[in-house]
Scaffold this motif. Structure first.
Motif, PDB file in Angstrom:
ATOM      1  N   ALA A 191      29.147  86.739 121.897  1.00  0.00           N
ATOM      2  CA  ALA A 191      28.858  87.235 120.675  1.00  0.00           C
ATOM      3  C   ALA A 191      30.119  88.043 120.045  1.00  0.00           C
ATOM      4  O   ALA A 191      30.224  87.748 118.861  1.00  0.00           O
ATOM      5  CB  ALA A 191      27.403  88.255 120.628  1.00  0.00           C
ATOM      6  N   ALA A 192      30.752  88.675 120.622  1.00  0.00           N
ATOM      7  CA  ALA A 192      32.027  89.355 120.296  1.00  0.00           C
ATOM      8  C   ALA A 192      33.015  88.384 119.666  1.00  0.00           C
ATOM      9  O   ALA A 192      33.593  88.874 118.899  1.00  0.00           O
ATOM     10  CB  ALA A 192      32.408  90.360 121.304  1.00  0.00           C
ATOM     11  N   CYS A 193      33.081  87.477 120.728  1.00  0.00           N
ATOM     12  CA  CYS A 193      34.182  86.466 120.216  1.00  0.00           C
ATOM     13  C   CYS A 193      33.935  85.802 119.091  1.00  0.00           C
ATOM     14  O   CYS A 193      34.707  85.499 118.075  1.00  0.00           O
ATOM     15  CB  CYS A 193      34.284  85.306 121.496  1.00  0.00           C
ATOM     16  SG  CYS A 193      35.498  83.973 121.184  1.00  0.00           S
ATOM     17  N   ALA A 194      32.385  85.609 118.695  1.00  0.00           N
ATOM     18  CA  ALA A 194      32.188  84.767 117.321  1.00  0.00           C
ATOM     19  C   ALA A 194      32.317  85.762 116.213  1.00  0.00           C
ATOM     20  O   ALA A 194      32.808  85.358 115.452  1.00  0.00           O
ATOM     21  CB  ALA A 194      30.530  84.412 117.585  1.00  0.00           C
ATOM     22  N   VAL A 195      31.994  87.111 116.522  1.00  0.00           N
ATOM     23  CA  VAL A 195      32.199  87.954 115.438  1.00  0.00           C
ATOM     24  C   VAL A 195      33.558  88.077 115.024  1.00  0.00           C
ATOM     25  O   VAL A 195      34.045  88.161 113.745  1.00  0.00           O
ATOM     26  CB  VAL A 195      31.517  89.429 115.809  1.00  0.00           C
ATOM     27  CG1 VAL A 195      32.148  90.513 114.875  1.00  0.00           C
ATOM     28  CG2 VAL A 195      30.021  89.278 115.784  1.00  0.00           C
ATOM     29  N   TYR A 196      34.535  87.936 116.245  1.00  0.00           N
ATOM     30  CA  TYR A 196      35.955  88.156 115.973  1.00  0.00           C
ATOM     31  C   TYR A 196      36.467  86.976 114.953  1.00  0.00           C
ATOM     32  O   TYR A 196      37.075  86.968 114.014  1.00  0.00           O
ATOM     33  CB  TYR A 196      36.709  87.919 117.406  1.00  0.00           C
ATOM     34  CG  TYR A 196      38.250  88.285 117.113  1.00  0.00           C
ATOM     35  CD1 TYR A 196      38.823  89.375 117.116  1.00  0.00           C
ATOM     36  CD2 TYR A 196      38.947  87.191 116.634  1.00  0.00           C
ATOM     37  CE1 TYR A 196      40.224  89.562 117.274  1.00  0.00           C
ATOM     38  CE2 TYR A 196      40.345  87.206 116.477  1.00  0.00           C
ATOM     39  CZ  TYR A 196      41.089  88.512 116.666  1.00  0.00           C
ATOM     40  OH  TYR A 196      42.310  88.708 116.683  1.00  0.00           O
TER      41      TYR A 196
END
Length: 398
Positions: A359-364
Protein backbone atom coordinates in the motif's frame (compact mmCIF):
# COMPACT_ATOMS: atom_id res chain seq x y z
CA UNK A 1 34.10 -1.25 13.33
CA UNK A 2 35.60 1.83 14.98
CA UNK A 3 34.12 5.35 14.93
CA UNK A 4 36.85 6.55 12.58
CA UNK A 5 36.38 3.69 10.13
CA UNK A 6 32.61 4.21 9.96
CA UNK A 7 32.95 7.98 9.58
CA UNK A 8 35.35 7.68 6.66
CA UNK A 9 33.37 4.83 5.13
CA UNK A 10 30.25 7.01 4.84
CA UNK A 11 32.19 10.13 4.00
CA UNK A 12 33.69 8.17 1.11
CA UNK A 13 30.23 6.94 0.08
CA UNK A 14 29.05 10.54 -0.22
CA UNK A 15 31.99 11.72 -2.34
CA UNK A 16 30.80 10.76 -5.78
CA UNK A 17 30.00 12.31 -9.10
CA UNK A 18 26.40 11.10 -8.72
CA UNK A 19 26.00 13.37 -5.68
CA UNK A 20 27.56 16.34 -7.51
CA UNK A 21 25.49 15.68 -10.63
CA UNK A 22 22.21 15.34 -8.71
CA UNK A 23 23.01 18.58 -6.87
CA UNK A 24 23.34 20.30 -10.25
CA UNK A 25 19.75 19.28 -11.06
CA UNK A 26 18.58 21.75 -8.39
CA UNK A 27 20.03 24.75 -10.27
CA UNK A 28 16.62 26.06 -11.43
CA UNK A 29 15.74 26.68 -7.74
CA UNK A 30 18.56 29.18 -7.31
CA UNK A 31 21.47 29.06 -4.88
CA UNK A 32 19.78 30.05 -1.60
CA UNK A 33 16.68 27.87 -2.00
CA UNK A 34 18.77 25.03 -3.41
CA UNK A 35 21.10 25.02 -0.39
CA UNK A 36 18.14 25.11 2.01
CA UNK A 37 16.55 22.12 0.26
CA UNK A 38 19.85 20.22 0.24
CA UNK A 39 20.45 20.68 3.96
CA UNK A 40 16.84 20.04 5.02
CA UNK A 41 16.40 17.00 2.78
CA UNK A 42 19.68 15.47 3.88
CA UNK A 43 18.88 15.94 7.58
CA UNK A 44 15.69 13.91 7.06
CA UNK A 45 17.13 11.29 4.70
CA UNK A 46 20.38 10.76 6.61
CA UNK A 47 18.48 10.49 9.92
CA UNK A 48 16.49 7.58 8.45
CA UNK A 49 19.73 6.05 7.22
CA UNK A 50 21.46 6.35 10.61
CA UNK A 51 18.42 4.93 12.43
CA UNK A 52 18.48 1.85 10.20
CA UNK A 53 22.16 1.38 11.03
CA UNK A 54 21.45 1.74 14.75
CA UNK A 55 18.71 -0.92 14.58
CA UNK A 56 21.09 -3.40 12.93
CA UNK A 57 23.62 -2.67 15.69
CA UNK A 58 21.05 -3.24 18.44
CA UNK A 59 19.74 -6.43 16.85
CA UNK A 60 23.20 -7.63 15.81
CA UNK A 61 21.84 -8.31 12.33
CA UNK A 62 22.79 -7.32 8.80
CA UNK A 63 20.45 -5.01 6.88
CA UNK A 64 18.51 -7.83 5.25
CA UNK A 65 18.42 -9.89 8.46
CA UNK A 66 16.67 -6.92 10.11
CA UNK A 67 14.16 -6.88 7.23
CA UNK A 68 13.56 -10.62 7.62
CA UNK A 69 13.06 -10.17 11.37
CA UNK A 70 10.10 -7.88 10.62
CA UNK A 71 8.77 -9.32 7.36
CA UNK A 72 9.24 -13.01 8.07
CA UNK A 73 11.60 -15.31 6.23
CA UNK A 74 9.60 -15.19 2.99
CA UNK A 75 9.22 -11.42 3.07
CA UNK A 76 12.90 -11.10 3.96
CA UNK A 77 13.83 -13.14 0.88
CA UNK A 78 11.76 -10.86 -1.35
CA UNK A 79 13.45 -7.82 0.17
CA UNK A 80 16.85 -9.48 -0.33
CA UNK A 81 16.17 -10.09 -4.02
CA UNK A 82 15.17 -6.44 -4.51
CA UNK A 83 18.24 -5.38 -2.57
CA UNK A 84 20.62 -7.41 -4.71
CA UNK A 85 19.05 -5.90 -7.84
CA UNK A 86 19.30 -2.32 -6.56
CA UNK A 87 22.89 -2.73 -5.31
CA UNK A 88 24.03 -4.11 -8.65
CA UNK A 89 22.09 -1.27 -10.29
CA UNK A 90 23.89 1.31 -8.13
CA UNK A 91 27.25 -0.21 -9.00
CA UNK A 92 26.36 0.06 -12.70
CA UNK A 93 25.27 3.71 -12.26
CA UNK A 94 28.56 4.61 -10.57
CA UNK A 95 30.69 2.85 -13.19
CA UNK A 96 28.71 4.35 -16.09
CA UNK A 97 28.98 7.92 -14.82
CA UNK A 98 32.72 7.54 -14.26
CA UNK A 99 33.17 6.09 -17.74
CA UNK A 100 31.09 8.89 -19.32
CA UNK A 101 33.39 11.57 -17.97
CA UNK A 102 36.64 9.72 -18.72
CA UNK A 103 35.50 9.22 -22.32
CA UNK A 104 34.68 12.94 -22.57
CA UNK A 105 38.15 13.76 -21.30
CA UNK A 106 39.86 11.19 -23.53
CA UNK A 107 37.57 10.61 -26.55
CA UNK A 108 39.89 8.01 -28.07
CA UNK A 109 38.82 5.47 -25.41
CA UNK A 110 35.69 3.48 -26.44
CA UNK A 111 32.95 3.71 -23.79
CA UNK A 112 32.41 -0.08 -23.44
CA UNK A 113 36.15 -0.63 -22.85
CA UNK A 114 36.31 2.21 -20.31
CA UNK A 115 33.22 0.99 -18.41
CA UNK A 116 34.41 -2.62 -18.34
CA UNK A 117 37.88 -1.58 -17.12
CA UNK A 118 36.40 0.57 -14.34
CA UNK A 119 34.13 -2.28 -13.24
CA UNK A 120 37.08 -4.70 -13.09
CA UNK A 121 39.02 -2.23 -10.93
CA UNK A 122 35.99 -1.90 -8.62
CA UNK A 123 35.96 -5.68 -8.10
CA UNK A 124 39.67 -5.73 -7.26
CA UNK A 125 39.30 -2.68 -4.97
CA UNK A 126 36.39 -4.28 -3.09
CA UNK A 127 38.36 -7.43 -2.38
CA UNK A 128 41.46 -5.49 -1.29
CA UNK A 129 39.60 -3.14 1.06
CA UNK A 130 37.92 -6.01 2.88
CA UNK A 131 41.24 -7.67 3.54
CA UNK A 132 43.27 -6.85 6.71
CA UNK A 133 44.73 -3.33 6.65
CA UNK A 134 42.46 -2.04 3.89
CA UNK A 135 40.68 0.47 6.13
CA UNK A 136 43.67 2.79 6.69
CA UNK A 137 44.38 3.00 2.97
CA UNK A 138 40.71 3.82 2.32
CA UNK A 139 40.71 6.65 4.89
CA UNK A 140 43.73 8.30 3.24
CA UNK A 141 42.16 8.08 -0.22
CA UNK A 142 38.87 9.58 1.06
CA UNK A 143 40.67 12.59 2.60
CA UNK A 144 42.57 13.18 -0.64
CA UNK A 145 39.40 12.90 -2.72
CA UNK A 146 37.50 15.31 -0.51
CA UNK A 147 40.20 17.97 -0.91
CA UNK A 148 40.35 17.48 -4.67
CA UNK A 149 36.55 17.74 -5.04
CA UNK A 150 36.51 21.02 -3.09
CA UNK A 151 39.27 22.37 -5.36
CA UNK A 152 37.31 21.21 -8.40
CA UNK A 153 34.17 23.07 -7.27
CA UNK A 154 36.13 26.21 -6.39
CA UNK A 155 37.69 26.24 -9.86
CA UNK A 156 34.23 26.96 -11.32
CA UNK A 157 34.83 30.55 -10.27
CA UNK A 158 37.66 30.77 -12.79
CA UNK A 159 35.44 29.98 -15.79
CA UNK A 160 33.20 32.43 -17.70
CA UNK A 161 29.75 32.89 -16.22
CA UNK A 162 27.12 30.80 -18.00
CA UNK A 163 23.52 31.68 -18.77
CA UNK A 164 20.20 30.00 -18.19
CA UNK A 165 20.15 29.08 -21.89
CA UNK A 166 23.42 27.19 -21.44
CA UNK A 167 21.94 25.03 -18.69
CA UNK A 168 20.72 21.70 -20.12
CA UNK A 169 19.06 20.57 -16.88
CA UNK A 170 15.56 21.89 -17.52
CA UNK A 171 12.99 22.63 -14.84
CA UNK A 172 13.02 21.40 -11.26
CA UNK A 173 10.03 21.65 -8.93
CA UNK A 174 10.49 22.20 -5.21
CA UNK A 175 8.68 18.94 -4.45
CA UNK A 176 10.91 16.88 -6.73
CA UNK A 177 14.01 18.61 -5.35
CA UNK A 178 13.07 17.66 -1.78
CA UNK A 179 12.26 14.13 -2.90
CA UNK A 180 15.66 13.69 -4.56
CA UNK A 181 17.58 15.00 -1.53
CA UNK A 182 15.75 12.59 0.76
CA UNK A 183 15.89 9.66 -1.68
CA UNK A 184 19.67 9.69 -2.19
CA UNK A 185 20.67 8.86 1.42
CA UNK A 186 17.66 6.56 1.78
CA UNK A 187 18.98 4.53 -1.15
CA UNK A 188 21.66 3.25 1.26
CA UNK A 189 19.06 1.94 3.76
CA UNK A 190 19.31 -1.68 2.59
CA UNK A 191 23.07 -1.87 3.14
CA UNK A 192 24.10 0.32 6.10
CA UNK A 193 23.38 -2.48 8.58
CA UNK A 194 26.02 -4.68 6.91
CA UNK A 195 28.59 -2.30 8.40
CA UNK A 196 27.02 -0.94 11.60
CA UNK A 197 26.24 -4.47 12.77
CA UNK A 198 29.95 -4.74 13.62
CA UNK A 199 30.24 -1.28 15.22
CA UNK A 200 31.98 -1.17 18.60
CA UNK A 201 29.67 1.40 20.26
CA UNK A 202 26.21 2.99 19.86
CA UNK A 203 27.84 6.26 18.87
CA UNK A 204 29.84 4.54 16.15
CA UNK A 205 26.71 2.80 14.83
CA UNK A 206 24.36 5.81 14.76
CA UNK A 207 26.23 9.11 14.79
CA UNK A 208 29.30 8.37 12.66
CA UNK A 209 27.41 7.27 9.52
CA UNK A 210 25.14 10.33 9.92
CA UNK A 211 28.05 12.74 10.37
CA UNK A 212 30.17 11.28 7.58
CA UNK A 213 27.43 11.02 4.97
CA UNK A 214 25.63 14.28 5.84
CA UNK A 215 28.81 16.35 5.80
CA UNK A 216 30.17 14.92 2.56
CA UNK A 217 26.86 14.71 0.67
CA UNK A 218 25.78 18.26 1.48
CA UNK A 219 29.09 19.64 0.23
CA UNK A 220 28.95 17.52 -2.94
CA UNK A 221 25.38 18.59 -3.73
CA UNK A 222 26.16 22.24 -3.03
CA UNK A 223 29.25 21.94 -5.24
CA UNK A 224 27.11 20.59 -8.09
CA UNK A 225 24.52 23.32 -7.53
CA UNK A 226 27.16 26.06 -7.53
CA UNK A 227 28.94 24.72 -10.63
CA UNK A 228 25.67 24.53 -12.56
CA UNK A 229 24.48 28.02 -11.54
CA UNK A 230 27.92 29.61 -12.07
CA UNK A 231 28.74 28.04 -15.43
CA UNK A 232 25.36 26.92 -16.79
CA UNK A 233 26.73 23.39 -17.16
CA UNK A 234 26.36 20.04 -15.40
CA UNK A 235 29.40 18.33 -13.86
CA UNK A 236 30.01 16.20 -16.95
CA UNK A 237 30.26 19.20 -19.29
CA UNK A 238 32.10 21.28 -16.69
CA UNK A 239 34.92 18.77 -16.24
CA UNK A 240 35.65 18.69 -19.96
CA UNK A 241 36.56 22.41 -19.77
CA UNK A 242 39.18 21.88 -17.10
CA UNK A 243 42.91 21.44 -17.77
CA UNK A 244 45.01 18.59 -16.31
CA UNK A 245 42.94 15.82 -17.93
CA UNK A 246 45.10 13.01 -16.53
CA UNK A 247 44.76 14.27 -12.94
CA UNK A 248 41.00 14.59 -13.41
CA UNK A 249 40.80 11.02 -14.68
CA UNK A 250 42.59 9.89 -11.52
CA UNK A 251 40.06 11.78 -9.36
CA UNK A 252 37.15 10.23 -11.25
CA UNK A 253 38.66 6.77 -10.97
CA UNK A 254 39.24 7.03 -7.21
CA UNK A 255 35.80 8.54 -6.52
CA UNK A 256 34.18 5.71 -8.47
CA UNK A 257 36.13 3.11 -6.52
CA UNK A 258 35.57 4.67 -3.09
CA UNK A 259 31.79 4.71 -3.60
CA UNK A 260 31.03 1.63 -5.66
CA UNK A 261 32.83 -0.94 -3.51
CA UNK A 262 30.18 -0.44 -0.79
CA UNK A 263 27.42 -1.53 -3.18
CA UNK A 264 29.36 -4.48 -4.53
CA UNK A 265 30.32 -5.75 -1.07
CA UNK A 266 26.77 -5.46 0.29
CA UNK A 267 25.41 -7.22 -2.81
CA UNK A 268 27.71 -10.14 -1.97
CA UNK A 269 26.53 -10.10 1.68
CA UNK A 270 22.87 -10.20 0.60
CA UNK A 271 23.58 -12.89 -1.98
CA UNK A 272 25.43 -14.94 0.63
CA UNK A 273 22.42 -14.79 2.92
CA UNK A 274 20.03 -15.64 0.07
CA UNK A 275 22.12 -18.69 -0.88
CA UNK A 276 22.40 -19.62 2.84
CA UNK A 277 26.19 -19.60 3.10
CA UNK A 278 26.10 -19.51 6.89
CA UNK A 279 28.05 -21.07 9.73
CA UNK A 280 31.42 -20.88 7.94
CA UNK A 281 34.70 -20.15 9.70
CA UNK A 282 36.35 -16.75 9.17
CA UNK A 283 38.67 -17.88 6.36
CA UNK A 284 35.91 -19.62 4.39
CA UNK A 285 33.60 -16.65 4.98
CA UNK A 286 36.13 -14.33 3.34
CA UNK A 287 36.73 -16.72 0.43
CA UNK A 288 32.99 -17.09 -0.13
CA UNK A 289 32.47 -13.32 -0.06
CA UNK A 290 35.30 -12.84 -2.56
CA UNK A 291 33.76 -15.38 -4.93
CA UNK A 292 30.37 -13.66 -4.70
CA UNK A 293 31.99 -10.24 -5.22
CA UNK A 294 33.56 -11.58 -8.42
CA UNK A 295 30.22 -13.08 -9.58
CA UNK A 296 28.25 -9.86 -9.02
CA UNK A 297 31.16 -7.88 -10.44
CA UNK A 298 31.01 -9.86 -13.69
CA UNK A 299 27.37 -8.83 -14.07
CA UNK A 300 28.28 -5.18 -13.47
CA UNK A 301 31.09 -5.40 -16.06
CA UNK A 302 28.75 -6.67 -18.77
CA UNK A 303 25.75 -4.41 -18.05
CA UNK A 304 27.80 -1.24 -17.50
CA UNK A 305 29.55 -1.65 -20.84
CA UNK A 306 26.15 -1.96 -22.58
CA UNK A 307 24.43 0.94 -20.73
CA UNK A 308 22.51 3.59 -22.78
CA UNK A 309 24.73 6.62 -22.09
CA UNK A 310 22.40 9.17 -23.71
CA UNK A 311 19.63 8.40 -21.18
CA UNK A 312 21.77 8.55 -18.03
CA UNK A 313 19.93 11.51 -16.42
CA UNK A 314 16.47 9.96 -16.88
CA UNK A 315 17.60 6.56 -15.67
CA UNK A 316 19.26 7.99 -12.55
CA UNK A 317 16.10 9.82 -11.42
CA UNK A 318 13.90 6.79 -12.17
CA UNK A 319 16.31 4.48 -10.37
CA UNK A 320 16.39 6.64 -7.23
CA UNK A 321 12.61 6.87 -7.01
CA UNK A 322 12.19 3.14 -7.69
CA UNK A 323 14.55 2.28 -4.82
CA UNK A 324 12.78 4.68 -2.47
CA UNK A 325 9.34 3.31 -3.34
CA UNK A 326 10.35 -0.19 -2.22
CA UNK A 327 12.75 0.31 0.67
CA UNK A 328 11.05 3.21 2.46
CA UNK A 329 8.00 0.97 3.16
CA UNK A 330 10.19 -2.02 4.03
CA UNK A 331 12.27 -0.06 6.50
CA UNK A 332 9.19 1.79 7.72
CA UNK A 333 8.00 -1.62 8.98
CA UNK A 334 11.43 -2.31 10.50
CA UNK A 335 11.34 1.08 12.26
CA UNK A 336 7.79 0.52 13.49
CA UNK A 337 8.60 -2.92 14.90
CA UNK A 338 11.66 -1.55 16.66
CA UNK A 339 9.87 1.50 18.13
CA UNK A 340 6.72 -0.42 19.12
CA UNK A 341 8.82 -3.30 20.47
CA UNK A 342 6.96 -5.83 18.39
CA UNK A 343 8.41 -9.33 18.38
CA UNK A 344 9.13 -11.45 15.35
CA UNK A 345 6.19 -12.80 13.36
CA UNK A 346 5.95 -16.59 13.39
CA UNK A 347 4.51 -16.73 9.86
CA UNK A 348 6.79 -16.93 6.85
CA UNK A 349 4.71 -14.20 5.14
CA UNK A 350 3.15 -11.79 7.69
CA UNK A 351 0.23 -10.80 5.48
CA UNK A 352 -0.74 -7.45 7.04
CA UNK A 353 2.84 -6.17 7.07
CA UNK A 354 3.35 -7.10 3.43
CA UNK A 355 0.03 -5.43 2.62
CA UNK A 356 1.33 -2.30 4.37
CA UNK A 357 4.48 -2.36 2.24
CA UNK A 358 2.44 -2.78 -0.96
CA UNK A 359 0.00 0.00 0.00
CA UNK A 360 2.80 2.43 0.89
CA UNK A 361 4.62 1.61 -2.35
CA UNK A 362 1.42 2.30 -4.33
CA UNK A 363 0.92 5.63 -2.51
CA UNK A 364 4.52 6.59 -3.33
CA UNK A 365 4.00 6.03 -7.06
CA UNK A 366 0.58 7.73 -7.10
CA UNK A 367 2.04 10.75 -5.29
CA UNK A 368 4.89 10.92 -7.82
CA UNK A 369 2.58 10.48 -10.79
CA UNK A 370 0.13 13.23 -9.80
CA UNK A 371 2.60 15.49 -7.94
CA UNK A 372 0.54 15.12 -4.75
CA UNK A 373 2.80 16.25 -1.93
CA UNK A 374 6.18 14.70 -1.14
CA UNK A 375 6.07 10.96 -1.99
CA UNK A 376 8.52 9.92 0.75
CA UNK A 377 6.50 11.64 3.50
CA UNK A 378 3.23 10.23 2.12
CA UNK A 379 4.77 6.78 2.09
CA UNK A 380 6.00 7.07 5.69
CA UNK A 381 2.59 8.36 6.81
CA UNK A 382 0.87 5.28 5.32
CA UNK A 383 3.29 2.90 7.07
CA UNK A 384 2.89 4.74 10.39
CA UNK A 385 -0.90 4.72 10.15
CA UNK A 386 -1.19 1.05 9.20
CA UNK A 387 1.32 0.08 11.89
CA UNK A 388 -0.54 1.88 14.68
CA UNK A 389 -4.11 0.99 13.62
CA UNK A 390 -3.90 -2.70 14.69
CA UNK A 391 -2.76 -1.61 18.17
CA UNK A 392 -5.66 0.85 18.49
CA UNK A 393 -8.13 -1.77 17.26
CA UNK A 394 -6.74 -4.40 19.64
CA UNK A 395 -6.97 -2.09 22.66
CA UNK A 396 -10.50 -0.99 21.78
CA UNK A 397 -11.58 -4.66 21.62
CA UNK A 398 -10.18 -5.18 25.14
Amino acid sequence: MTKTRLFFLWLGASISLAEIYTGSLLAPLGLAKGIAVIIGGHIAGTAFLAFAGFISFKQNKTAMESAAFSLGEGGGKLATVFNIIQLIGWAIVMVVQGAIIIVKLIPSIPFPLCAASLAILVVVWTILLHSPGGGIFHNIIVCLLFILCVILAASAGLLPVGTAQDNPLGNMTLTLAIELTVAMPISYLPLIGDYTKNAKTKTAAAFMPFAGYFFGACLMWIAGLYISIRTGKDIFSFITLMPFKTALCAVILLSTLSTTFIDLYSASVSLKRFLRYEGLDARRQRLTENKLIICTGMLVIVLASLAPVDKYSELLSLFLTAIASVFIPVYGIVFADFCLKRGKETRIFPVFKLFTVAAACAVYHISSRFNAGIPTLNCIAVVALLSILPLVFYRSKK
